[in-house]
Motif scaffolding. Structure first.
Motif, PDB file in Angstrom:
ATOM      1  N   GLU A  23       0.829  -1.218   0.000  1.00  0.00           N
ATOM      2  CA  GLU A  23       0.000   0.000   0.000  1.00  0.00           C
ATOM      3  C   GLU A  23       0.857   1.258   0.000  1.00  0.00           C
ATOM      4  O   GLU A  23       0.533   2.230  -0.675  1.00  0.00           O
ATOM      5  N   ARG A  24       1.945   1.250   0.767  1.00  0.00           N
ATOM      6  CA  ARG A  24       2.830   2.428   0.817  1.00  0.00           C
ATOM      7  C   ARG A  24       3.455   2.691  -0.545  1.00  0.00           C
ATOM      8  O   ARG A  24       3.557   3.835  -0.977  1.00  0.00           O
ATOM      9  N   ILE A  25       3.889   1.637  -1.210  1.00  0.00           N
ATOM     10  CA  ILE A  25       4.490   1.794  -2.536  1.00  0.00           C
ATOM     11  C   ILE A  25       3.443   2.311  -3.523  1.00  0.00           C
ATOM     12  O   ILE A  25       3.687   3.273  -4.255  1.00  0.00           O
ATOM     13  N   LEU A  26       2.284   1.694  -3.536  1.00  0.00           N
ATOM     14  CA  LEU A  26       1.227   2.084  -4.467  1.00  0.00           C
ATOM     15  C   LEU A  26       0.839   3.550  -4.289  1.00  0.00           C
ATOM     16  O   LEU A  26       0.652   4.278  -5.265  1.00  0.00           O
ATOM     17  N   ALA A  27       0.759   4.009  -3.059  1.00  0.00           N
ATOM     18  CA  ALA A  27       0.372   5.397  -2.784  1.00  0.00           C
ATOM     19  C   ALA A  27       1.420   6.400  -3.248  1.00  0.00           C
ATOM     20  O   ALA A  27       1.099   7.554  -3.518  1.00  0.00           O
ATOM     21  N   ARG A  28       2.677   5.978  -3.363  1.00  0.00           N
ATOM     22  CA  ARG A  28       3.752   6.908  -3.704  1.00  0.00           C
ATOM     23  C   ARG A  28       4.178   6.871  -5.173  1.00  0.00           C
ATOM     24  O   ARG A  28       4.965   7.704  -5.596  1.00  0.00           O
ATOM     25  N   LEU A  29       3.692   5.911  -5.912  1.00  0.00           N
ATOM     26  CA  LEU A  29       4.061   5.830  -7.323  1.00  0.00           C
ATOM     27  C   LEU A  29       3.234   6.816  -8.151  1.00  0.00           C
ATOM     28  O   LEU A  29       2.033   6.962  -7.907  1.00  0.00           O
ATOM     29  N   PRO A  30       3.867   7.462  -9.136  1.00  0.00           N
ATOM     30  CA  PRO A  30       3.092   8.348  -9.998  1.00  0.00           C
ATOM     31  C   PRO A  30       2.090   7.585 -10.868  1.00  0.00           C
ATOM     32  O   PRO A  30       1.049   8.104 -11.225  1.00  0.00           O
ATOM     33  N   ARG A  31       2.417   6.344 -11.199  1.00  0.00           N
ATOM     34  CA  ARG A  31       1.542   5.496 -11.998  1.00  0.00           C
ATOM     35  C   ARG A  31       1.933   4.047 -11.740  1.00  0.00           C
ATOM     36  O   ARG A  31       3.102   3.707 -11.755  1.00  0.00           O
ATOM     37  N   TYR A  46      12.003   1.040  -8.087  1.00  0.00           N
ATOM     38  CA  TYR A  46      13.315   0.656  -7.552  1.00  0.00           C
ATOM     39  C   TYR A  46      13.716   1.553  -6.370  1.00  0.00           C
ATOM     40  O   TYR A  46      14.128   1.058  -5.321  1.00  0.00           O
ATOM     41  N   PHE A  47      13.575   2.868  -6.540  1.00  0.00           N
ATOM     42  CA  PHE A  47      13.960   3.776  -5.456  1.00  0.00           C
ATOM     43  C   PHE A  47      13.081   3.593  -4.217  1.00  0.00           C
ATOM     44  O   PHE A  47      13.579   3.613  -3.083  1.00  0.00           O
ATOM     45  N   LEU A  48      11.787   3.387  -4.407  1.00  0.00           N
ATOM     46  CA  LEU A  48      10.902   3.148  -3.259  1.00  0.00           C
ATOM     47  C   LEU A  48      11.252   1.835  -2.552  1.00  0.00           C
ATOM     48  O   LEU A  48      11.302   1.783  -1.323  1.00  0.00           O
ATOM     49  N   VAL A  49      11.495   0.790  -3.324  1.00  0.00           N
ATOM     50  CA  VAL A  49      11.829  -0.511  -2.735  1.00  0.00           C
ATOM     51  C   VAL A  49      13.132  -0.411  -1.950  1.00  0.00           C
ATOM     52  O   VAL A  49      13.235  -0.924  -0.826  1.00  0.00           O
TER      53      VAL A  49
END
Length: 154
Positions: free
Chosen positions: A59-67, A137-140
Motif C-alpha cells: 500500500e505504501r508503494i502504491l500510494a507513492r508511485l506516480p503510476r 526501484y527507489f521506493l523498494v
C-alpha cells in the motif's frame, strides 16, 4: 541500408549472473509467483518481468508511485509488472525478488484450475501493464533500508 543485429537486452537464463555480486557468481533461485494472467486488452510489447515486494509495503508503494501498472498479490508478496530487463544494471534488494524469463509465466495455462495463487489487485489505467521500474526501484530500496546501486554497463 545495412541491417544490424541488436543484442537481446535480457540474457538467456543459462547466462544470467547476479549483477549485485562482483564475482559474477550464478544467481540463487528466487521465489516466483504462480502463473499470472494479464488482463485482456493490455499490451506488453516490451516483454514483462515482475518484482516482488513484501505485502506489508504494498500500500505504501502504491500510494507513492506516480503510476502503477498491473499489480498481483498473494499471501506474502505484491508482484509488480515491469518491462523486461528492468534488472539490467541495478541491484534489486534481496527482499524484492526479481523474476525474469519466459513471459509464459504470465499466461493462463490451459486446463489450469483457478489457483490460490496471486490475484490481480490493481489494473493499469490504460493499455500498458507496466509500473515504471525506476520509481519502483527507489521506493523498494528506501523501504528495504539499502542505498540504490547501479552500474552504467550490465
Amino acid at each position: 541500408m545495412d541491417l544490424q543485429h541488436t543484442r537481446e537486452p535480457r540474457p538467456s537464463p543459462a547466462t544470467v549472473r547476479d549483477r549485485s555480486c562482483p564475482s559474477g557468481t550464478a544467481r540463487r533461485p528466487r521465489p516466483s509467483p504462480a502463473p499470472l494472467s494479464l488482463p485482456a486488452g493490455v499490451r506488453a510489447g516490451l516483454g514483462h518481468d515482475a518484482v516482488g515486494t513484501p505485502a506489508s509495503h504494498g500500500e505504501r508503494i502504491l500510494a507513492r508511485l506516480p503510476r502503477a501498472g498491473c499489480v498481483f498479490a498473494d499471501e506474502g508478496r505484491w508482484w509488480w509488472i515491469v518491462p523486461s530487463g528492468s534488472d539490467i544494471g541495478v541491484a534489486w534488494p534481496s527482499s524484492a525478488p526479481y523474476v525474469a524469463g519466459d513471459p509464459s509465466w504470465t499466461r493462463a495455462r490451459p486446463g489450469a484450475r483457478a489457483a490460490s495463487g496471486p490475484r490481480l489487485i490493481h489494473g493499469p489505467d490504460g493499455d500498458s501493464p507496466y509500473t515504471a521500474p525506476i520509481p519502483l526501484y527507489f521506493l523498494v530500496c528506501r523501504l528495504a533500508g539499502v542505498p540504490p546501486r547501479w552500474s552504467p554497463a550490465p
